[in-house]
Design a protein around this motif. Structure first.
Motif, PDB file in Angstrom:
ATOM      1  N   LYS A   7       6.354  -7.566   4.557  1.00 16.07           N
ATOM      2  CA  LYS A   7       6.699  -6.425   2.987  1.00 16.07           C
ATOM      3  C   LYS A   7       5.630  -5.984   2.564  1.00 16.07           C
ATOM      4  N   LYS A   8       5.528  -4.742   2.734  1.00 19.67           N
ATOM      5  CA  LYS A   8       4.242  -4.450   2.327  1.00 19.67           C
ATOM      6  C   LYS A   8       4.559  -3.983   0.420  1.00 19.67           C
ATOM      7  N   VAL A   9       3.745  -4.729  -0.291  1.00 15.08           N
ATOM      8  CA  VAL A   9       3.181  -5.058  -1.714  1.00 15.08           C
ATOM      9  C   VAL A   9       2.356  -4.148  -1.721  1.00 15.08           C
ATOM     10  N   ASN A  10       2.856  -3.014  -2.823  1.00 13.68           N
ATOM     11  CA  ASN A  10       2.673  -1.742  -3.925  1.00 13.68           C
ATOM     12  C   ASN A  10       1.649  -2.364  -5.367  1.00 13.68           C
ATOM     13  N   LEU A  11      -0.242  -1.887  -4.997  1.00 15.24           N
ATOM     14  CA  LEU A  11      -0.629  -2.685  -6.431  1.00 15.24           C
ATOM     15  C   LEU A  11      -1.272  -1.013  -7.289  1.00 15.24           C
ATOM     16  N   THR A  12      -1.726  -1.513  -8.078  1.00 11.56           N
ATOM     17  CA  THR A  12      -2.425  -0.465  -9.054  1.00 11.56           C
ATOM     18  C   THR A  12      -4.124  -0.628  -8.679  1.00 11.56           C
ATOM     19  N   ARG A  13      -4.988   0.279  -8.317  1.00 14.62           N
ATOM     20  CA  ARG A  13      -6.513  -0.118  -8.015  1.00 14.62           C
ATOM     21  C   ARG A  13      -6.964  -1.246  -8.776  1.00 14.62           C
ATOM     22  N   LYS A  14      -7.037  -1.578  -9.950  1.00 18.01           N
ATOM     23  CA  LYS A  14      -6.983  -2.870  -9.983  1.00 18.01           C
ATOM     24  C   LYS A  14      -6.440  -4.876 -10.204  1.00 18.01           C
ATOM     25  N   GLU A  15      -5.694  -4.143  -9.904  1.00 24.30           N
ATOM     26  CA  GLU A  15      -4.582  -5.738  -9.018  1.00 24.30           C
ATOM     27  C   GLU A  15      -4.820  -5.589  -7.157  1.00 24.30           C
ATOM     28  N   TYR A  16      -5.328  -4.351  -6.837  1.00 26.71           N
ATOM     29  CA  TYR A  16      -5.894  -4.902  -4.988  1.00 26.71           C
ATOM     30  C   TYR A  16      -7.538  -5.244  -5.619  1.00 26.71           C
ATOM     31  N   GLU A  17      -8.185  -4.652  -7.112  1.00 22.95           N
ATOM     32  CA  GLU A  17      -9.478  -4.932  -6.217  1.00 22.95           C
ATOM     33  C   GLU A  17      -9.476  -6.312  -7.319  1.00 22.95           C
ATOM     34  N   SER A  26     -12.204  -4.930   6.678  1.00 23.36           N
ATOM     35  CA  SER A  26     -12.337  -6.095   7.687  1.00 23.36           C
ATOM     36  C   SER A  26     -10.859  -5.741   6.681  1.00 23.36           C
ATOM     37  N   VAL A  27      -9.969  -6.936   7.704  1.00 24.75           N
ATOM     38  CA  VAL A  27      -8.954  -7.270   6.916  1.00 24.75           C
ATOM     39  C   VAL A  27      -8.414  -9.027   7.050  1.00 24.75           C
ATOM     40  N   LEU A  28      -8.180  -9.152   5.310  1.00 23.05           N
ATOM     41  CA  LEU A  28      -8.519 -10.170   4.981  1.00 23.05           C
ATOM     42  C   LEU A  28      -7.014 -11.062   4.701  1.00 23.05           C
ATOM     43  N   GLU A  29      -6.618 -12.168   5.691  1.00 24.76           N
ATOM     44  CA  GLU A  29      -5.500 -13.025   6.131  1.00 24.76           C
ATOM     45  C   GLU A  29      -6.030 -14.588   5.078  1.00 24.76           C
ATOM     46  N   TYR A  30      -4.692 -14.698   3.709  1.00 21.42           N
ATOM     47  CA  TYR A  30      -4.269 -15.871   3.247  1.00 21.42           C
ATOM     48  C   TYR A  30      -2.869 -16.152   3.101  1.00 21.42           C
ATOM     49  N   PRO A  31      -2.416 -16.367   4.441  1.00 23.17           N
ATOM     50  CA  PRO A  31      -1.012 -16.369   4.042  1.00 23.17           C
ATOM     51  C   PRO A  31      -0.236 -16.703   3.937  1.00 23.17           C
ATOM     52  N   PRO A  32       0.623 -16.348   3.157  1.00 18.53           N
ATOM     53  CA  PRO A  32       1.469 -14.961   3.644  1.00 18.53           C
ATOM     54  C   PRO A  32       0.692 -14.025   3.165  1.00 18.53           C
ATOM     55  N   ILE A  33       0.019 -13.178   2.936  1.00 18.09           N
ATOM     56  CA  ILE A  33      -0.705 -12.546   2.125  1.00 18.09           C
ATOM     57  C   ILE A  33      -2.063 -12.102   3.178  1.00 18.09           C
ATOM     58  N   LYS A  34      -2.320 -10.437   3.403  1.00 17.69           N
ATOM     59  CA  LYS A  34      -2.552  -9.988   3.631  1.00 17.69           C
ATOM     60  C   LYS A  34      -3.420  -8.516   3.521  1.00 17.69           C
ATOM     61  N   LEU A  35      -4.525  -8.202   4.013  1.00 17.96           N
ATOM     62  CA  LEU A  35      -5.098  -6.956   2.840  1.00 17.96           C
ATOM     63  C   LEU A  35      -5.625  -6.536   4.067  1.00 17.96           C
ATOM     64  N   ASP A  36      -5.637  -5.476   3.996  1.00 18.80           N
ATOM     65  CA  ASP A  36      -6.452  -4.048   4.917  1.00 18.80           C
ATOM     66  C   ASP A  36      -7.428  -3.637   3.867  1.00 18.80           C
ATOM     67  N   GLU A  37      -8.236  -3.703   4.497  1.00 21.70           N
ATOM     68  CA  GLU A  37      -9.324  -3.523   3.523  1.00 21.70           C
ATOM     69  C   GLU A  37      -9.275  -1.613   3.723  1.00 21.70           C
ATOM     70  N   MET A  38      -9.243  -1.155   5.346  1.00 18.22           N
ATOM     71  CA  MET A  38      -9.311   0.178   5.801  1.00 18.22           C
ATOM     72  C   MET A  38      -8.425   1.477   4.617  1.00 18.22           C
ATOM     73  N   LYS A  39      -7.118   0.071   5.681  1.00 21.51           N
ATOM     74  CA  LYS A  39      -5.989   1.562   5.114  1.00 21.51           C
ATOM     75  C   LYS A  39      -5.698   0.920   3.510  1.00 21.51           C
ATOM     76  N   LYS A  40      -6.080  -0.413   2.482  1.00 18.67           N
ATOM     77  CA  LYS A  40      -6.118  -0.335   1.104  1.00 18.67           C
ATOM     78  C   LYS A  40      -4.611  -0.279   0.876  1.00 18.67           C
ATOM     79  N   GLU A  41      -4.100  -1.648   2.041  1.00 18.57           N
ATOM     80  CA  GLU A  41      -2.455  -1.766   2.231  1.00 18.57           C
ATOM     81  C   GLU A  41      -2.862  -3.618   1.791  1.00 18.57           C
TER      82      GLU A  41
END
Length: 241
Positions: A166-176, A145-160
């Protein structure tokens, strides 16, 4: 079989792990233990060759020594995390020497999943590995799924992750961590919750909340102004508000 200093064992089991260590006796002892436990085990004594090996076999988990010639464990971790095909593979660093706090923080910021010091109990390492693999397996099962909490958006399928466009690069732990918060907006999570459910730690063995605090600080910084939506509830933990 031995190919270009890579000592490879291929078993058709469920989970594939790769051990990277220039200490052949140690690497073989780890191999023997996990082979008996039903893992498919690969060994590389040469970290430079291990980079190619990881890309080819796509292991479920990587175990690497910190101090090695040519490419050390931290550098190898960075290489793995900067490759879009391998960046989500769990990574455990092992060391025969005490790792200072700054080095540990740097490792977590780069995306290491856990540390373990030599000498160690194989049972403890096995427990850490199973906990990490179990968490990743459950997480992957429910992804999509795609989770949104404006302005944050997280795409679980793409891990983005995005803040606005603006795309934000996170570490695995930050992402989780962010994934947990986005799935439960308004809920307060304790430091211990993250240590147990994101790191997979046994709290009777390790319960240093500083590990969590470092990752939250880094996550907020990367999210920019959107990071202010992550609230620190003194004495309780964190929530997305």
């Amino acid at each position: 079989m031995i190919y270009n200093n890579i000592y490879t064992y291929i078993e058709f089991m469920m989970n594939k792990i790769i051990i990277i260590d220039d200490n052949k006796d140690f690497a073989r002892s780890v191999y023997q233990y996990f082979k008996r436990k039903g893992f498919t085990v690969y060994i590389s004594y040469d970290p430079s060759m291990a980079v190619t090996m990881i890309s080819e076999i796509k292991p479920d988990l990587i175990i690497s020594d910190v101090k090695m010639p040519m490419i050390d464990g931290m550098t190898l971790l960075s290489i793995v995390r900067n490759n879009k095909e391998t960046k989500r593979i769990p990574f455990i660093l092992i060391s025969g020497e005490e790792i200072d706090e700054n080095s540990q923080v740097m490792g977590y910021e780069k995306g290491v999943d856990d540390y373990i010091m030599k000498p160690f109990s194989f049972k403890i390492l096995e427990a850490k590995i199973k906990r990490i693999l179990s968490y990743c397996s459950k997480k992957d099962f429910y992804e999509g799924s795609v989770l949104e909490y404006p302005p944050i958006k997280l795409d679980e399928m793409k891990k983005e992750v995005y803040v606005g466009d603006k795309k934000v690069n996170l570490t695995r732990k930050e992402y989780e961590i962010l994934l947990t918060l986005l799935k439960n907006p308004g809920r307060v999570f304790s430091h211990n919750y993250f240590l147990q459910n994101v790191w997979g730690y046994d709290l009777s063995v390790y319960n240093d909340k500083h590990t969590v605090e470092v990752h939250f600080s880094s996550l907020r910084k990367k999210l920019g102004i959107a990071g202010k939506k992550i609230k620190n509830i003194a004495g309780f933990g964190y929530k997305l508000d």
